[in-house]
Write a protein that holds these residues in place. Structure first.
Motif, PDB file in Angstrom:
ATOM      1  N   VAL A 135       0.844  -1.203   0.000  1.00 28.79           N
ATOM      2  CA  VAL A 135       0.000   0.000   0.000  1.00 28.79           C
ATOM      3  C   VAL A 135       0.877   1.250   0.000  1.00 28.79           C
ATOM      4  CG1 VAL A 135      -1.759   1.293   1.260  1.00 28.79           C
ATOM      5  CG2 VAL A 135      -1.876  -1.206   1.174  1.00 28.79           C
ATOM      6  N   ASN A 136       1.951   1.227   0.803  1.00 28.29           N
ATOM      7  CA  ASN A 136       2.887   2.363   0.809  1.00 28.29           C
ATOM      8  C   ASN A 136       3.450   2.609  -0.580  1.00 28.29           C
ATOM      9  OD1 ASN A 136       2.549   2.612   3.546  1.00 28.29           O
ATOM     10  ND2 ASN A 136       4.443   1.540   4.082  1.00 28.29           N
ATOM     11  N   ASN A 137       3.820   1.522  -1.256  1.00 25.11           N
ATOM     12  CA  ASN A 137       4.398   1.656  -2.588  1.00 25.11           C
ATOM     13  C   ASN A 137       3.380   2.155  -3.608  1.00 25.11           C
ATOM     14  OD1 ASN A 137       7.195   1.080  -2.441  1.00 25.11           O
ATOM     15  ND2 ASN A 137       6.794  -1.102  -2.265  1.00 25.11           N
ATOM     16  N   VAL A 138       2.127   1.753  -3.454  1.00 28.96           N
ATOM     17  CA  VAL A 138       1.084   2.258  -4.352  1.00 28.96           C
ATOM     18  C   VAL A 138       0.956   3.768  -4.206  1.00 28.96           C
ATOM     19  CG1 VAL A 138      -1.400   2.278  -4.793  1.00 28.96           C
ATOM     20  CG2 VAL A 138      -0.224   0.102  -4.469  1.00 28.96           C
ATOM     21  N   ILE A 139       0.947   4.232  -2.958  1.00 29.25           N
ATOM     22  CA  ILE A 139       0.867   5.677  -2.713  1.00 29.25           C
ATOM     23  C   ILE A 139       2.076   6.387  -3.305  1.00 29.25           C
ATOM     24  CG2 ILE A 139       0.817   7.463  -0.928  1.00 29.25           C
ATOM     25  CD1 ILE A 139      -0.664   5.422   0.848  1.00 29.25           C
ATOM     26  N   SER A 140       3.252   5.804  -3.126  1.00 30.26           N
ATOM     27  CA  SER A 140       4.474   6.396  -3.667  1.00 30.26           C
ATOM     28  C   SER A 140       4.422   6.470  -5.194  1.00 30.26           C
ATOM     29  CB  SER A 140       5.701   5.589  -3.227  1.00 30.26           C
ATOM     30  OG  SER A 140       5.874   5.642  -1.833  1.00 30.26           O
ATOM     31  N   LEU A 141       3.913   5.417  -5.842  1.00 33.10           N
ATOM     32  CA  LEU A 141       3.811   5.418  -7.304  1.00 33.10           C
ATOM     33  C   LEU A 141       2.857   6.502  -7.790  1.00 33.10           C
ATOM     34  CD1 LEU A 141       3.755   1.617  -8.282  1.00 33.10           C
ATOM     35  CD2 LEU A 141       5.607   3.255  -8.609  1.00 33.10           C
ATOM     36  N   VAL A 142       1.759   6.687  -7.070  1.00 32.42           N
ATOM     37  CA  VAL A 142       0.816   7.739  -7.446  1.00 32.42           C
ATOM     38  C   VAL A 142       1.482   9.110  -7.336  1.00 32.42           C
ATOM     39  CG1 VAL A 142      -1.333   8.898  -6.807  1.00 32.42           C
ATOM     40  CG2 VAL A 142      -1.236   6.404  -6.842  1.00 32.42           C
ATOM     41  N   VAL A 143       2.191   9.335  -6.243  1.00 32.02           N
ATOM     42  CA  VAL A 143       2.878  10.614  -6.054  1.00 32.02           C
ATOM     43  C   VAL A 143       3.933  10.822  -7.131  1.00 32.02           C
ATOM     44  CG1 VAL A 143       4.384  11.933  -4.510  1.00 32.02           C
ATOM     45  CG2 VAL A 143       2.443  10.673  -3.570  1.00 32.02           C
ATOM     46  N   MET A 144       4.701   9.752  -7.429  1.00 30.31           N
ATOM     47  CA  MET A 144       5.728   9.844  -8.464  1.00 30.31           C
ATOM     48  C   MET A 144       5.116  10.088  -9.838  1.00 30.31           C
ATOM     49  SD  MET A 144       8.570   9.670  -7.013  1.00 30.31           S
ATOM     50  CE  MET A 144       7.615  10.603  -5.799  1.00 30.31           C
ATOM     51  N   GLY A 145       3.989   9.431 -10.100  1.00 29.36           N
ATOM     52  CA  GLY A 145       3.324   9.618 -11.384  1.00 29.36           C
ATOM     53  C   GLY A 145       2.867  11.053 -11.577  1.00 29.36           C
ATOM     54  N   LEU A 146       2.285  11.631 -10.528  1.00 26.70           N
ATOM     55  CA  LEU A 146       1.834  13.019 -10.607  1.00 26.70           C
ATOM     56  C   LEU A 146       3.021  13.971 -10.788  1.00 26.70           C
ATOM     57  CD1 LEU A 146      -0.893  12.999  -7.790  1.00 26.70           C
ATOM     58  CD2 LEU A 146      -1.251  12.992 -10.275  1.00 26.70           C
ATOM     59  N   THR A 147       4.113  13.675 -10.071  1.00 26.25           N
ATOM     60  CA  THR A 147       5.323  14.499 -10.229  1.00 26.25           C
ATOM     61  C   THR A 147       5.865  14.376 -11.641  1.00 26.25           C
ATOM     62  OG1 THR A 147       5.854  14.081  -7.893  1.00 26.25           O
ATOM     63  CG2 THR A 147       7.596  15.014  -9.264  1.00 26.25           C
ATOM     64  N   GLY A 148       5.862  13.156 -12.168  1.00 23.99           N
ATOM     65  CA  GLY A 148       6.338  12.934 -13.530  1.00 23.99           C
ATOM     66  C   GLY A 148       5.510  13.689 -14.555  1.00 23.99           C
ATOM     67  N   LEU A 149       4.195  13.678 -14.355  1.00 19.18           N
ATOM     68  CA  LEU A 149       3.328  14.419 -15.277  1.00 19.18           C
ATOM     69  C   LEU A 149       3.636  15.910 -15.253  1.00 19.18           C
ATOM     70  CD1 LEU A 149      -0.080  12.625 -14.589  1.00 19.18           C
ATOM     71  CD2 LEU A 149       1.327  12.424 -16.653  1.00 19.18           C
ATOM     72  N   LEU A 150       3.988  16.423 -14.090  1.00 15.14           N
ATOM     73  CA  LEU A 150       4.304  17.846 -13.965  1.00 15.14           C
ATOM     74  C   LEU A 150       5.584  18.221 -14.701  1.00 15.14           C
ATOM     75  CD1 LEU A 150       3.393  18.549 -10.214  1.00 15.14           C
ATOM     76  CD2 LEU A 150       2.163  19.321 -12.248  1.00 15.14           C
ATOM     77  N   VAL A 151       6.547  17.285 -14.754  1.00 18.24           N
ATOM     78  CA  VAL A 151       7.822  17.614 -15.415  1.00 18.24           C
ATOM     79  C   VAL A 151       7.833  17.224 -16.892  1.00 18.24           C
ATOM     80  CG1 VAL A 151       9.078  17.386 -13.239  1.00 18.24           C
ATOM     81  CG2 VAL A 151       8.961  15.427 -14.792  1.00 18.24           C
ATOM     82  N   GLY A 152       6.743  16.615 -17.368  1.00 15.29           N
ATOM     83  CA  GLY A 152       6.664  16.327 -18.798  1.00 15.29           C
ATOM     84  C   GLY A 152       6.562  14.873 -19.195  1.00 15.29           C
TER      85      GLY A 152
END
Length: 266
Positions: free
Chosen positions: A113-130
């Protein structure tokens, strides 16, 4: 079997409630990968660039950040088990009529579950940088599942380490020494073709490389005119990653359960 599942669900809920009450655990777990995204995307992109990766470096980068994040996230299993041992929580569980494997299953599942949350956060950050997902939703979901399955397997290694070491600080230091080079001597942040021969061959067969390559392909972040090296592990990254995951769990699940029984019988 149903008794074990029920006990594991209870332990999982207990660990997730701990995150809710101590949100700093999750905050600082996700801050480091965000920092890596920003540093590599804006500082190293010009030096590494598309000429070495075949795609926009930000799209090349994110799968590597995902792989690094979930592997480092799995170390939380060992840290938490060592902490529970140190604080006497495991001794309390000994007095309860619960399955020996339930504690370990619950601990590893909560870290998924922790990793799922981390992936979501990373995905959103990735979308912000392109970064963009170029594949269909099912392939993207499969990419996330490959990452999570591999991380779940690594969490069983960390569980075994946590039960043996039994000191959170030592678990952190020991896992960092092993995992940090493992996630960097790979195709996470650079094309392995640019590495010296010995490191290049290691990177080819490093399971972190295959997990990263599998995620890139399933997210559609590859260039058909820039194929991966002609090495079986990178030509069949999904299969190679799953084989590693199954092999690791086949070894470390029984080892961890046996070590837990030894630890609680003292």
């Amino acid at each position: 079997m149903s008794h074990t599942v029920a006990d594991a669900v209870t332990v999982t809920r207990r660990n997730l409630i701990k995150i809710k009450r101590v949100p700093d655990l999750l905050v600082f777990t996700t801050l480091s990968p965000i920092m890596f995204v920003l540093l590599f995307a804006y500082i190293f992109a010009g030096a590494i660039g598309e000429q070495n990766t075949g795609v926009d470096y930000k799209e090349f980068l994110i799968a590597g950040i995902f792989a690094q994040t979930v592997v480092f996230g799995s170390t939380f299993t060992g840290f938490s088990l060592a902490e529970d041992l140190q604080k006497g929580f495991i001794d309390r569980f000994r007095t309860l009529p619960m399955s020996p494997s339930a504690m370990l299953i619950g601990r590893t599942m909560s870290d998924v579950v922790n990793n799922v949350i981390s992936l979501v956060v990373m995905g959103l950050t990735g979308l912000l940088v392109g970064w963009r997902i170029r594949s269909n939703p099912l392939d993207a979901l499969a990419g996330a599942l490959v990452l999570l399955v591999f991380a779940y397997a690594i969490s069983w290694i960390m569980a075994y380490v946590g039960l043996i070491v039994r000191t959170p600080e030592v678990v952190n230091n020991a896992s960092f020494i092993v995992i940090f080079p493992l996630t960097f001597i790979a195709n996470t942040f650079v094309n392995p073709e640019t590495l010296p021969t010995v490191l290049k061959n290691f990177a080819y067969w490093n399971p972190v490389s295959s997990v990263t390559q599998a995620a890139r392909e399933l997210f559609g972040n590859t260039n058909p005119n820039f194929p991966p090296p002609d090495v079986w592990s990178l030509q069949h990254p999904v299969l190679y990653s799953l084989l590693w995951s199954v092999a690791v769990m086949a070894v470390f699940v029984p080892l961890s359960v046996r070590q837990y029984q030894r630890t609680t019988s003292r």
